[in-house]
Design a protein around this motif. Structure first.
Motif, PDB file in Angstrom:
ATOM      1  N   SER A 266     -17.793 -23.259   7.947  1.00 27.44           N
ATOM      2  CA  SER A 266     -17.148 -23.721   6.713  1.00 27.44           C
ATOM      3  C   SER A 266     -15.688 -24.135   6.920  1.00 27.44           C
ATOM      4  N   PRO A 267     -14.869 -23.344   7.627  1.00 26.73           N
ATOM      5  CA  PRO A 267     -13.486 -23.784   7.867  1.00 26.73           C
ATOM      6  C   PRO A 267     -13.407 -25.065   8.706  1.00 26.73           C
ATOM      7  N   ILE A 268     -14.307 -25.211   9.689  1.00 29.53           N
ATOM      8  CA  ILE A 268     -14.300 -26.432  10.507  1.00 29.53           C
ATOM      9  C   ILE A 268     -14.675 -27.637   9.651  1.00 29.53           C
ATOM     10  N   LEU A 269     -15.678 -27.461   8.784  1.00 27.76           N
ATOM     11  CA  LEU A 269     -16.075 -28.531   7.876  1.00 27.76           C
ATOM     12  C   LEU A 269     -14.918 -28.903   6.957  1.00 27.76           C
ATOM     13  N   MET A 270     -14.218 -27.913   6.460  1.00 27.13           N
ATOM     14  CA  MET A 270     -13.049 -28.136   5.604  1.00 27.13           C
ATOM     15  C   MET A 270     -11.980 -28.924   6.353  1.00 27.13           C
ATOM     16  N   LEU A 271     -11.766 -28.571   7.599  1.00 28.98           N
ATOM     17  CA  LEU A 271     -10.743 -29.232   8.413  1.00 28.98           C
ATOM     18  C   LEU A 271     -11.039 -30.718   8.570  1.00 28.98           C
ATOM     19  N   PHE A 272     -12.280 -31.061   8.855  1.00 28.50           N
ATOM     20  CA  PHE A 272     -12.645 -32.463   9.058  1.00 28.50           C
ATOM     21  C   PHE A 272     -12.703 -33.220   7.734  1.00 28.50           C
ATOM     22  N   PHE A 273     -13.300 -32.584   6.722  1.00 31.96           N
ATOM     23  CA  PHE A 273     -13.539 -33.276   5.462  1.00 31.96           C
ATOM     24  C   PHE A 273     -12.238 -33.615   4.743  1.00 31.96           C
ATOM     25  N   PHE A 274     -11.260 -32.709   4.791  1.00 34.60           N
ATOM     26  CA  PHE A 274     -10.044 -32.890   4.000  1.00 34.60           C
ATOM     27  C   PHE A 274      -8.888 -33.508   4.783  1.00 34.60           C
ATOM     28  N   ASN A 275      -9.102 -33.871   6.026  1.00 32.75           N
ATOM     29  CA  ASN A 275      -8.001 -34.455   6.807  1.00 32.75           C
ATOM     30  C   ASN A 275      -7.531 -35.778   6.225  1.00 32.75           C
ATOM     31  N   ASN A 276      -8.422 -36.521   5.554  1.00 35.02           N
ATOM     32  CA  ASN A 276      -8.047 -37.798   4.947  1.00 35.02           C
ATOM     33  C   ASN A 276      -7.949 -37.719   3.426  1.00 35.02           C
ATOM     34  N   TYR A 277      -8.113 -36.511   2.873  1.00 38.26           N
ATOM     35  CA  TYR A 277      -8.015 -36.337   1.425  1.00 38.26           C
ATOM     36  C   TYR A 277      -6.566 -36.132   0.993  1.00 38.26           C
ATOM     37  N   ALA A 278      -6.363 -36.129  -0.321  1.00 38.03           N
ATOM     38  CA  ALA A 278      -5.020 -35.926  -0.867  1.00 38.03           C
ATOM     39  C   ALA A 278      -4.483 -34.558  -0.457  1.00 38.03           C
ATOM     40  N   SER A 279      -3.246 -34.544  -0.012  1.00 37.89           N
ATOM     41  CA  SER A 279      -2.631 -33.287   0.415  1.00 37.89           C
ATOM     42  C   SER A 279      -2.474 -32.325  -0.768  1.00 37.89           C
ATOM     43  N   GLY A 280      -2.382 -32.854  -1.999  1.00 41.96           N
ATOM     44  CA  GLY A 280      -2.311 -31.988  -3.173  1.00 41.96           C
ATOM     45  C   GLY A 280      -3.556 -31.138  -3.316  1.00 41.96           C
ATOM     46  N   LEU A 281      -4.728 -31.705  -2.996  1.00 39.46           N
ATOM     47  CA  LEU A 281      -5.978 -30.956  -3.065  1.00 39.46           C
ATOM     48  C   LEU A 281      -6.026 -29.884  -1.976  1.00 39.46           C
ATOM     49  N   SER A 282      -5.592 -30.230  -0.763  1.00 41.10           N
ATOM     50  CA  SER A 282      -5.562 -29.245   0.327  1.00 41.10           C
ATOM     51  C   SER A 282      -4.572 -28.126   0.022  1.00 41.10           C
ATOM     52  N   LEU A 283      -3.435 -28.488  -0.605  1.00 39.71           N
ATOM     53  CA  LEU A 283      -2.460 -27.473  -1.004  1.00 39.71           C
ATOM     54  C   LEU A 283      -3.088 -26.495  -1.998  1.00 39.71           C
ATOM     55  N   TYR A 284      -3.846 -27.034  -2.941  1.00 42.99           N
ATOM     56  CA  TYR A 284      -4.515 -26.169  -3.918  1.00 42.99           C
ATOM     57  C   TYR A 284      -5.460 -25.189  -3.225  1.00 42.99           C
ATOM     58  N   TYR A 285      -6.315 -25.679  -2.320  1.00 50.28           N
ATOM     59  CA  TYR A 285      -7.279 -24.796  -1.654  1.00 50.28           C
ATOM     60  C   TYR A 285      -6.585 -23.765  -0.774  1.00 50.28           C
ATOM     61  N   PHE A 286      -5.484 -24.140  -0.148  1.00 55.43           N
ATOM     62  CA  PHE A 286      -4.728 -23.187   0.678  1.00 55.43           C
ATOM     63  C   PHE A 286      -4.186 -22.050  -0.187  1.00 55.43           C
ATOM     64  N   ILE A 287      -3.498 -22.395  -1.275  1.00 50.53           N
ATOM     65  CA  ILE A 287      -2.928 -21.367  -2.157  1.00 50.53           C
ATOM     66  C   ILE A 287      -4.041 -20.566  -2.831  1.00 50.53           C
ATOM     67  N   SER A 288      -5.115 -21.256  -3.250  1.00 56.09           N
ATOM     68  CA  SER A 288      -6.222 -20.585  -3.931  1.00 56.09           C
ATOM     69  C   SER A 288      -6.855 -19.512  -3.053  1.00 56.09           C
ATOM     70  N   ASN A 289      -7.097 -19.824  -1.793  1.00 61.29           N
ATOM     71  CA  ASN A 289      -7.725 -18.855  -0.891  1.00 61.29           C
ATOM     72  C   ASN A 289      -6.765 -17.731  -0.511  1.00 61.29           C
ATOM     73  N   LEU A 290      -5.466 -18.041  -0.407  1.00 61.53           N
ATOM     74  CA  LEU A 290      -4.491 -16.966  -0.165  1.00 61.53           C
ATOM     75  C   LEU A 290      -4.504 -15.973  -1.317  1.00 61.53           C
ATOM     76  N   ILE A 291      -4.528 -16.488  -2.539  1.00 66.13           N
ATOM     77  CA  ILE A 291      -4.545 -15.607  -3.708  1.00 66.13           C
ATOM     78  C   ILE A 291      -5.846 -14.814  -3.763  1.00 66.13           C
ATOM     79  N   SER A 292      -6.969 -15.469  -3.434  1.00 64.06           N
ATOM     80  CA  SER A 292      -8.262 -14.767  -3.434  1.00 64.06           C
ATOM     81  C   SER A 292      -8.262 -13.617  -2.442  1.00 64.06           C
ATOM     82  N   ILE A 293      -7.678 -13.864  -1.265  1.00 63.78           N
ATOM     83  CA  ILE A 293      -7.572 -12.781  -0.268  1.00 63.78           C
ATOM     84  C   ILE A 293      -6.761 -11.621  -0.829  1.00 63.78           C
TER      85      ILE A 293
END
Length: 631
Positions: A549-576
């Protein structure tokens, strides 16, 4: 070699041409009064020329040239009449000039040939390379009306010449483009440009053409456009570039992302050529009876720089009234901004892909207002973080319920294993007793699944929200230059399939956060699963998913909006963080165990679903016993 001779028809032709020229010379010859006036004027001119030392032959040459031009115009008119019939009048003094009109938001050029908009510049925006945004430029768009005439000609307005006129009334500029049959008979495009508005009124009407246009044949409006590339990532921009249309009183549809696709619809009220963050829309006051739409993908190789992303085209019929055209419409040339489009109140917000059903409602009534409010008080990067924190806190009770269910199942695991061992040869009986125990203890596996399902609409809604958030466009945060595009910390000298030619940092951080989050949740899930056959394979699969799953995330979001990646980064930190707090400070396994023992002693009324499951298991057990007796 055979001697060339003039045949009878050639001789007659030369005589006719000579006769026409002599007629025009005689027709333009001056009267005695004009000769006397010319002689007097010539004497005055001679005196003036002597003083200015200008040659006296100038006036004589000018007169000869005037006669030549008159003959040339006449021959041109005859040629145009043969080609265009009644519309020859419009071509005599035709020029390929353009008319420039500006408002505070738009710079618009209208071409005499075709009478349509030949250039649209959005004055407040630039692309990723700091070049002004042009929705129309260099013939990437064509507007045309195709019709038949009473004398059996098929004409296209894009090939004919219109006469422009511009008038200004306060903050409104009117541009009239007339395709004339005479001074009182014409086809007119009337544009109304307002200050502070991306929408301009557009009217197509004819006057006195009922005996010129053949109403027995179709009159079709054709609009074509090749969408310019405006974003850094061609892949990302092209994914959100599409043709959208509204039909049958409020329904909307789109053509999708295939290489080439077509569709038709009835009662069409608008057609939008959407370019991710910018849109060209044609809207009608009264629906077009039908519509034909086509979209073609122009990006064949995403590794190669490209000018255009997709080519769009539409054909819409124009209905005649008493043989005349009269259609009121609007053009929208501007940003794909939900707030701007929604304010027009014409269902244009459906052009923004916010998701269908509940996903769209969450975006419209929760995330868009919340993000707009936060963005008004703080930088957009900080607004994303604050919005993520608020959403995760709101959903924390869901994570608590999910984690509590897993903790109960973990405590019951020895008893569940004992039941499976006791009835290892009777799976139906084992399932029946397992369900009964879980029901008494209040530890149903469904209690852990349902909270996870509750989070899915929020997850998907946010996945749709960030790529559509126009406010993020070209907004910077930390090392990110544009939150609506990918961030770059390193350029690669080669292209990696599905990854790209650059390295983005936020997808890396988000992937690391997902890995540790899945490690926490997977360990808890495995500890709560009962021991049974096949579980080692299940454990391996969950372990693989933890890395995949993390590898898929790395490839899939490399060309996506950085705002979306920022959201998932903060979201998972908070979930942890939430999981660690729940595990270490909120849940007490000894208290949970004691509560389970109390629950087991209480009579537990089965729910409808649990009762149905028990009945099904009992029926399966009876059927199995009957089969064994028959054997």
């Amino acid at each position: 070699m055979e001697e060339k001779k003039l045949d009878k028809n050639s001789i007659i032709g030369f005589i006719l041409i000579f006769g026409i020229m002599m007629f025009w010379l005689w027709q333009n010859s001056p009267t005695p009064e004009e000769l006397e006036a010319q002689e007097k004027a010539k004497q005055e001119q001679v005196e003036a020329q002597k003083k200015a030392e200008i040659p006296q032959q100038t006036k004589v040459i000018t007169a000869q040239e005037t006669n030549a031009v008159t003959i040339s115009d006449s021959l041109k008119l005859i040629n145009l009449q043969n080609k265009l019939g009644a519309f020859a009048y419009s071509g005599v003094n035709a020029t390929d000039e353009e008319t420039l009109v500006e408002s505070d938001l738009l710079a618009i050029k209208f071409n005499n040939k075709g009478g349509y908009v030949s250039e649209i510049k959005l004055k407040e925006f630039v692309n990723y390379d700091s070049i002004p945004i042009f929705l129309i430029k260099d013939n990437n768009a064509v507007f045309n009306i195709n019709f038949a005439t009473q004398d059996s000609r098929i004409l296209n307005t894009k090939d004919l010449y219109f006469e422009p006129s511009v008038t200004k009334k306060g903050e409104v500029t009117l541009v009239s483009m007339k395709l004339k049959v005479s001074e009182t008979k014409f086809l007119e495009y009337l544009y109304e440009i307002k200050e502070g508005d991306y929408m301009m009124r557009f009217t197509v009407r004819s006057q006195g053409l009922s005996n010129v246009i053949n109403s027995a044949q179709d009159v079709n409006l054709n609009w074509n456009l090749k969408a310019y590339r405006n974003a850094k990532s061609v892949t990302y921009e092209n994914r959100y570039t599409e043709l959208v249309f509204e039909y049958e009183d409020g329904k909307d549809d789109y053509l999708g992302q295939q290489d080439s696709t077509e569709d038709t619809a009835n009662d069409v009220t608008y057609v939008a050529f959407k370019q991710h963050f910018f849109t060209s829309i044609l809207l009608a006051d009264t629906p077009f009876k039908t519509g034909k739409f086509r979209s073609e993908n122009l990006v064949q190789d995403e590794e190669i720089d490209t000018v255009y992303t997709k080519a769009f085209s539409t054909t819409l019929p124009l209905e005649l009234t008493a043989g005349e055209i009269n259609k009121s419409m609007d053009w929208y040339y501007g940003p794909s901004d939900y707030k701007i489009l929604n304010d027009y109140g014409r269902n244009l917000d459906e052009i923004i892909p916010l998701g269908w059903g509940i996903f769209g409602w969450i975006n419209r009534y929760l995330f868009i207002p919340l993000f707009s409010m936060l963005g008004g008080y703080m930088p957009y990067g900080i607004a994303i973080i604050v919005m993520t924190v608020l959403i995760k806190l709101l959903m924390s009770f869901v994570q608590y319920k999910q984690f509590l269910s897993q903790a109960k199942l973990k405590i019951l695991k020895p008893e569940l294993d004992a039941i499976r061992e006791k009835h290892k040869n009777n799976k139906a009986k084992a399932q029946q007793e397992t369900l009964a125990l879980q029901t008494k203890a209040g530890a149903s596996p469904m209690a852990g699944c349902l909270p996870a399902l509750v989070q899915l609409p929020v997850f998907y809604a946010l996945f749709q929200f960030f790529p559509s958030a126009f406010d993020l466009r070209q907004k910077s945060f930390l090392w990110v230059e544009d939150l609506s595009s990918y961030d770059t910390i390193a350029e690669l000298p080669f292209h990696i399939p599905f990854y790209g030619d650059h390295v983005s940092l936020f997808p890396i951080l988000a992937s690391i956060a997902i890995f540790f989050y899945m490690r926490l949740t997977t360990g808890q899930q495995m500890a709560s699963q009962p021991t049974q056959e096949g579980m080692p394979d299940m454990a391996k699969m969950m372990k693989y998913m933890m890395y995949f799953s993390p590898i898929l995330m790395l490839f899939f979001f490399n060309n996506y909006a950085s705002g979306l990646s920022l959201y998932y980064f903060i979201s998972n930190l908070i979930s942890i963080g939430i999981i660690l707090v729940i595990k270490n400070y909120i849940l007490d396994e000894d208290k949970i165990h004691a509560q389970i023992q109390v629950n087991k002693k209480k009579p537990k009324k089965q729910g409808r679903f649990q009762k149905k499951m028990a009945e099904m298991m009992e029926e399966a057990e009876r059927q199995k016993q009957l089969q064994q007796k028959r054997k």
